[in-house]
Design a protein around this motif. Sequence first.
Motif, PDB file in Angstrom:
ATOM      1  N   ALA A   4       0.838  -1.189   0.000  1.00 10.87           N
ATOM      2  CA  ALA A   4       0.000   0.000   0.000  1.00 10.87           C
ATOM      3  C   ALA A   4       0.879   1.247   0.000  1.00 10.87           C
ATOM      4  O   ALA A   4       1.850   1.334   0.731  1.00 10.87           O
ATOM      5  CB  ALA A   4      -0.913   0.015   1.217  1.00 10.87           C
ATOM      6  N   GLY A   6      -0.071   5.241   0.139  1.00 10.09           N
ATOM      7  CA  GLY A   6      -1.097   6.290   0.159  1.00 10.09           C
ATOM      8  C   GLY A   6      -2.438   5.738  -0.293  1.00 10.09           C
ATOM      9  O   GLY A   6      -2.973   4.831   0.317  1.00 10.09           O
ATOM     10  N   THR A   7      -2.975   6.282  -1.377  1.00 14.23           N
ATOM     11  CA  THR A   7      -4.245   5.797  -1.905  1.00 14.23           C
ATOM     12  C   THR A   7      -4.034   4.746  -2.987  1.00 14.23           C
ATOM     13  O   THR A   7      -4.931   4.430  -3.725  1.00 14.23           O
ATOM     14  CB  THR A   7      -5.070   6.968  -2.488  1.00 14.23           C
ATOM     15  OG1 THR A   7      -4.321   7.557  -3.554  1.00 14.23           O
ATOM     16  CG2 THR A   7      -5.397   7.993  -1.444  1.00 14.23           C
ATOM     17  N   ALA A   8      -2.828   4.219  -3.078  1.00 17.74           N
ATOM     18  CA  ALA A   8      -2.502   3.213  -4.092  1.00 17.74           C
ATOM     19  C   ALA A   8      -2.279   1.862  -3.422  1.00 17.74           C
ATOM     20  O   ALA A   8      -1.662   1.772  -2.372  1.00 17.74           O
ATOM     21  CB  ALA A   8      -1.258   3.627  -4.858  1.00 17.74           C
ATOM     22  N   VAL A   9      -2.804   0.818  -4.057  1.00 12.39           N
ATOM     23  CA  VAL A   9      -2.596  -0.542  -3.585  1.00 12.39           C
ATOM     24  C   VAL A   9      -2.191  -1.379  -4.791  1.00 12.39           C
ATOM     25  O   VAL A   9      -2.815  -1.285  -5.846  1.00 12.39           O
ATOM     26  CB  VAL A   9      -3.888  -1.119  -2.952  1.00 12.39           C
ATOM     27  CG1 VAL A   9      -3.657  -2.533  -2.464  1.00 12.39           C
ATOM     28  CG2 VAL A   9      -4.380  -0.246  -1.825  1.00 12.39           C
ATOM     29  N   VAL A  77      -5.190   2.815  -7.993  1.00 11.08           N
ATOM     30  CA  VAL A  77      -4.639   4.103  -7.595  1.00 11.08           C
ATOM     31  C   VAL A  77      -5.752   5.127  -7.706  1.00 11.08           C
ATOM     32  O   VAL A  77      -6.157   5.499  -8.815  1.00 11.08           O
ATOM     33  CB  VAL A  77      -3.438   4.502  -8.492  1.00 11.08           C
ATOM     34  CG1 VAL A  77      -2.895   5.853  -8.075  1.00 11.08           C
ATOM     35  CG2 VAL A  77      -2.358   3.439  -8.465  1.00 11.08           C
ATOM     36  N   GLY A  78      -6.275   5.563  -6.574  1.00 10.29           N
ATOM     37  CA  GLY A  78      -7.392   6.501  -6.589  1.00 10.29           C
ATOM     38  C   GLY A  78      -8.569   5.909  -7.341  1.00 10.29           C
ATOM     39  O   GLY A  78      -9.057   4.833  -7.007  1.00 10.29           O
ATOM     40  N   ASP A  79      -9.023   6.597  -8.395  1.00 10.42           N
ATOM     41  CA  ASP A  79     -10.151   6.136  -9.202  1.00 10.42           C
ATOM     42  C   ASP A  79      -9.711   5.451 -10.489  1.00 10.42           C
ATOM     43  O   ASP A  79     -10.470   5.378 -11.443  1.00 10.42           O
ATOM     44  CB  ASP A  79     -11.056   7.330  -9.557  1.00 10.42           C
ATOM     45  CG  ASP A  79     -11.754   7.882  -8.332  1.00 10.42           C
ATOM     46  OD1 ASP A  79     -11.944   7.128  -7.360  1.00 10.42           O
ATOM     47  OD2 ASP A  79     -12.114   9.077  -8.334  1.00 10.42           O
TER      48      ASP A  79
END
Length: 116
Positions: A4, A6-9, A77-79
């Motif tokens: 992971a 931040g907002t990325a997996v 990653v985000g949207d």
Amino acid sequence: MREAVGTAVFSSLFQRLQPLNGKYIGECVTLVKRYLNLPPLGNAADYPVNLDFPVLDSVVVLKEGRQGHVALVVGIVGDSIVLAESNRSYDGRILVGRTIPMDDKRIKGYYVPWLV
């Protein structure tokens, strides 16, 4: 195993496939079958859809090309989803890292083999 940021997996397949970027493997279905240990399901357009949102290591089924296109979802990653795919440019080569928005009109849906 997931990494992971931040907002990325990212799935472990992301790291595993990175060294193969640009290598020849053949059709998009060949990459998906090999790395998810799937039986032959036909052309990409023949892949079933059993989910309408992305899951790591699922197959995104796209309305691209003459026979459709499938790719592995190796990151979110985000949207957007991050793909590992083959034959995107009709050259049989692996491409890791293309991102597309989750609401892209070309997305037919997602296939998650372990949900069948």
